[in-house]
Write a protein that holds these residues in place. Sequence first.
Motif, short mmCIF file in Angstrom:
data_model
loop_
_atom_site.label_atom_id
_atom_site.label_comp_id
_atom_site.label_asym_id
_atom_site.label_seq_id
_atom_site.Cartn_x
_atom_site.Cartn_y
_atom_site.Cartn_z
N PHE A 1 55.72 -86.47 21.79
CA PHE A 1 54.65 -86.19 22.55
C PHE A 1 54.38 -84.14 22.28
CE2 PHE A 1 54.23 -89.71 23.28
CZ PHE A 1 53.77 -89.94 25.13
N PHE B 1 46.70 -103.67 19.21
CA PHE B 1 47.82 -103.35 20.55
C PHE B 1 47.00 -103.50 21.64
CE2 PHE B 1 51.00 -104.10 17.11
CZ PHE B 1 50.02 -103.22 16.16
N ALA C 1 54.97 -93.52 33.56
CA ALA C 1 55.81 -92.49 32.91
C ALA C 1 54.61 -91.22 32.81
CB ALA C 1 54.93 -93.39 31.79
N PHE D 1 63.11 -84.60 30.35
CA PHE D 1 63.69 -85.73 30.33
C PHE D 1 64.63 -86.47 30.22
CE2 PHE D 1 61.91 -89.23 27.04
CZ PHE D 1 63.53 -89.96 26.59
N ARG E 1 53.07 -89.34 30.86
CA ARG E 1 51.37 -89.67 30.66
C ARG E 1 50.36 -89.58 32.07
NH1 ARG E 1 53.13 -94.22 28.42
NH2 ARG E 1 52.99 -93.32 26.36
N GLU F 1 56.00 -104.95 19.15
CA GLU F 1 56.44 -104.09 18.76
C GLU F 1 55.39 -102.65 18.92
OE1 GLU F 1 59.17 -104.55 15.49
OE2 GLU F 1 57.86 -102.93 14.25
N CYS G 1 52.70 -102.16 20.60
CA CYS G 1 52.60 -101.57 21.59
C CYS G 1 53.98 -100.51 21.69
CB CYS G 1 52.28 -102.29 22.91
SG CYS G 1 51.11 -103.79 23.23
N PHE H 1 53.07 -90.78 16.51
CA PHE H 1 53.03 -90.72 18.23
C PHE H 1 55.00 -90.63 18.77
CE2 PHE H 1 50.55 -94.44 16.61
CZ PHE H 1 49.92 -94.04 17.01
N PHE H 2 55.79 -89.71 17.39
CA PHE H 2 57.01 -90.03 18.03
C PHE H 2 56.71 -87.67 18.92
CE2 PHE H 2 58.17 -93.96 17.99
CZ PHE H 2 58.15 -93.78 16.37
N ILE I 1 56.52 -96.48 29.39
CA ILE I 1 57.12 -95.79 28.35
C ILE I 1 57.64 -94.44 27.66
CG2 ILE I 1 58.30 -96.33 26.06
CD1 ILE I 1 59.10 -98.32 27.94
N ASN I 2 58.71 -93.78 27.88
CA ASN I 2 58.09 -92.41 27.71
C ASN I 2 58.93 -92.32 26.03
OD1 ASN I 2 56.72 -90.83 29.30
ND2 ASN I 2 58.78 -91.45 30.99
N GLN I 3 58.11 -91.42 25.73
CA GLN I 3 59.04 -91.30 24.21
C GLN I 3 60.12 -91.19 24.21
OE1 GLN I 3 58.60 -87.44 22.36
NE2 GLN I 3 59.83 -87.76 20.50
N GLY I 4 60.92 -92.04 23.81
CA GLY I 4 62.16 -92.31 23.19
C GLY I 4 62.52 -93.37 23.63
N ASP I 5 62.63 -93.74 25.17
CA ASP I 5 62.91 -95.20 26.11
C ASP I 5 62.94 -95.77 24.90
OD1 ASP I 5 60.96 -94.93 28.61
OD2 ASP I 5 62.13 -93.22 28.08
N THR J 1 55.67 -98.77 20.41
CA THR J 1 55.44 -97.74 19.22
C THR J 1 54.31 -97.29 19.85
OG1 THR J 1 56.46 -99.65 17.70
CG2 THR J 1 56.25 -97.22 16.68
N LEU J 2 53.27 -97.63 20.41
CA LEU J 2 52.29 -96.89 20.38
C LEU J 2 52.09 -95.71 21.42
CD1 LEU J 2 49.39 -96.54 19.56
CD2 LEU J 2 48.63 -98.58 20.76
N ALA J 3 53.10 -96.19 22.25
CA ALA J 3 53.60 -95.32 23.30
C ALA J 3 54.76 -94.94 23.40
CB ALA J 3 53.67 -96.76 24.08
N GLY J 4 55.65 -93.84 21.92
CA GLY J 4 56.56 -93.83 22.03
C GLY J 4 57.81 -94.17 22.31
N GLY J 5 57.82 -95.55 22.33
CA GLY J 5 58.85 -95.82 22.55
C GLY J 5 59.55 -97.17 21.37
#
Lengths: 396, 469
Positions: B31, B342, B88, B39, B90, A123, A125, B28-29, A106-110, A127-131
């Motif tokens: 990056f 998490f 990903a 992207f 990252r 959820e 997890c 977190f939003f 998962i990348n941000q925004g996915d 969100t933590l990853a930016g998804g």
Amino acid sequence: MEGKLSSVAKNFTPSSIQELSQLAQKCNAINLAEGFPDFPAPPCIKEAAVSAINNDFNQYRRVQGICDQLALKMKKTHGLNVNPLTDIAICCGQSEAFAAAIFSIINQGDEVLLFDPCYETYEGCITLAGGIPVYVALEPPQWTLDPEKLMRSFTSRTKAIVLNSPHNPTGKVFSRDELEIIAEGCRRWDCVAITDEVYEYITYDNQKHQTIAKLPGMQERTIITSSLSKTFSVTGWRIGWAIAPASAASAIQNIHIRITDSAPAPFQEAALTALRSPIEYFETLRGEYELKRDFCMKLLGSIGFRIQFKPQGSLFLFAELPKDCLLSDVEYVEELIKQAGVVVVPGRGFFHGNESCNYQKRYIRVAFCKSGATLNAAAQKFGELINAKACPKILY
Amino acid sequence: MQAAECTWTHFEMLRPLCFKSPSTTPLFFNFSKHFQKGFSDSSFFRSNRRISNYPSFMATISSLSTHKDPVSTHDATPNITHQPVQVAKRLEKFKTTIFTQMSMLAIKHGAINLGQGFPNFDGPDFVKEAAIQAIKDGKNQYARGYGVPDFNNAIAARFKKDTGLVIDPEKEVTVTSGCTEAIAATMLGLINPGDEVILFAPFYDSYEATLSMAGAKVKCITLRPPDFAVPIDELKSTISKNTRAILINTPHNPTGKMFTREELNTIASLCIENDVLVFTDEVYDKLAFEMDHISMASLPGMYEQTVTMNSLGKTFSLTGWKIGWAIAPPHLAWGVRQAHSFLTFATSTPMQYAATVALQAPDSYFAELKRDYMAKKAILVQGLKDVGFKVFPSSGTYFVVVDHTPFGLENDIAFCEYLIKEVGVVAIPTSVFYLNPDDGKNLVRFTFCKDEETLRSAVERMKEKLKKK
């Protein structure tokens, strides 16, 4: 220092569930809330762990034998060819396998599709990853999957869909047809399916758990996560895994190494014994849980519940409050603690998205992974309640 | 199973907090730009997009299998080409660790492994027995997410004994799967993407990887031989109001350096001045030989902005149990706990009970631990000097760093490869612990967490086969 608080910290609100928790403890309530057993783990598996500790399996290790066993199981149970050298990551529980899987793709925004209701941690997890979690509601009372609703939820930003089957909290086991619908969405939109199959061996009425990975075109886009925890009643051992195409499995393994480095060594050894359990073990497991499920359904029936959806798997019964009961789920749970000394989980914590759906506050989840003594004690409490009052208050 | 310990563990996690929609939760939003190259749309399969930023040493260690190539799986539909799962962005920093690679090479050549930092002897019986008892007593289900109460209490008691600080075990202690997870949870829980974090190189390799997972901007200050002292001027010019946190590992892996009180005081005042958090990794605190270990959290005014991390593994020779913890004031502990919930949700239950017993070990245990390790260190250090290495003083940990250049190999990786294949001993090339690998090319790390016979054999092999040029 207040300014140092993260935005997440600032959004925190105390949980009504925690308040109920304290009440339950105070009343010493019978616990049908938590999803783990109160009976002992199988003796031979505990012995294997003890033996591992005595034989000095206590330093960092990764037990390749677990992967070999899992590959055999995947072939035998699902007909899938999995390479034990490249396709499996061993993690600290399914929790970590899932977290690492999410972080691996998962990348941000996915966007990530999730079925509603569902286990809360997914959820967090994502969100933590930016998804971005996107919920697709299953429709009560049978928790049916609406294919059109599902397809409409896929967008060009959808990267993955999370599939938990057998399902917590409803006990639903996704059928072959439903898996096919989900698979079609994945293939059409080029998405990954991340599965949580921790209840894979706990299905009822001759239902068999099927993994979506075995559907056409799915193995190369599915990450399966599971663990020892529920199958072997060792939720505290933290041994889980992810099974995926080599590139994903390798990514998951590499992330796992940076998150925790390795899973507890002696329990990895014990996992070898567990995974080699004879078929009778699984049959007995299923049989015993089915009896508990049936007992639990009768139990709720005795205090006015009409169970519309019989669990097909998992350790939970997700029951709608009786029609003539005007209480909300949280109020009901509180009353049940006070009047019957039994604690269950209010269902609202499993629902997301559309808050205006009234049914989201009308369910309770009952865990029946409890010993006979516990279930009998609960039955007795309910019996007393019914005998004490002609019309128990909790039904209104 | 006590109701007080196990009730609500799973249940609590149902609604730990309310995640608001992305528009109101900037955490977190965002990056860092570092990761935002091109992207993609949702096209899941990319032609051969592989994570392939392997450092140059991979080319020299050609005999290692790295499991990085996708293996084609047999499929009923032969016309589908098996593209690799797109992983990903990252993960650009994530590759198989140097430790795994070296261990595999060691096995292949029958080399004595003084590379990977875990003992070849086992932990003490009293701790193992406590774990066994816990398993037999049925403590095999989920522990409370942030730790078994008795264990949290024991951690607090130990911390008080070691630092004099009194903390609340319920609010300020979080138990994790090893210190590795404490670090990951701290980074992910407290670092926003784009935040500046200062690291001292050489550093344990997971720091950089976890920081990149959190989207941090890493600023690196290099510690240099012979004494690896903190370059204060460089620190002053690097730290600023934009710095979110600084990570300190003391006693330090790989150099064995221990941060002095003076260094810590200087760092502390800079952190207070610039409102910078401090994350400390103190897993080797009981292996402090040449001076007393000092916790940053114990310095005046520092507890409120410090996360102190530690673990069971090194002190009790049980590195595979994965029991660690983070101690922090409530407003920081909260973030650590959220991320932890998490990442792994809960930590192995029976081992926590055993760890409770371990932390209550009498002073004699720790005294004997130190004595044993000092004897081992003497064997190795003298041996390395006799062989001809330039050995840098190591005050703590069970590592020692040496300059290998007397032997004429061009860099640390070449030297380590040579050492495995021709001499039959493993060391770790330190270049992987630096942002700029060149900084480490003259140095390799040996460990002495092995029994004395193993250490002597390794020294003998080196005396016999390693010749100065």
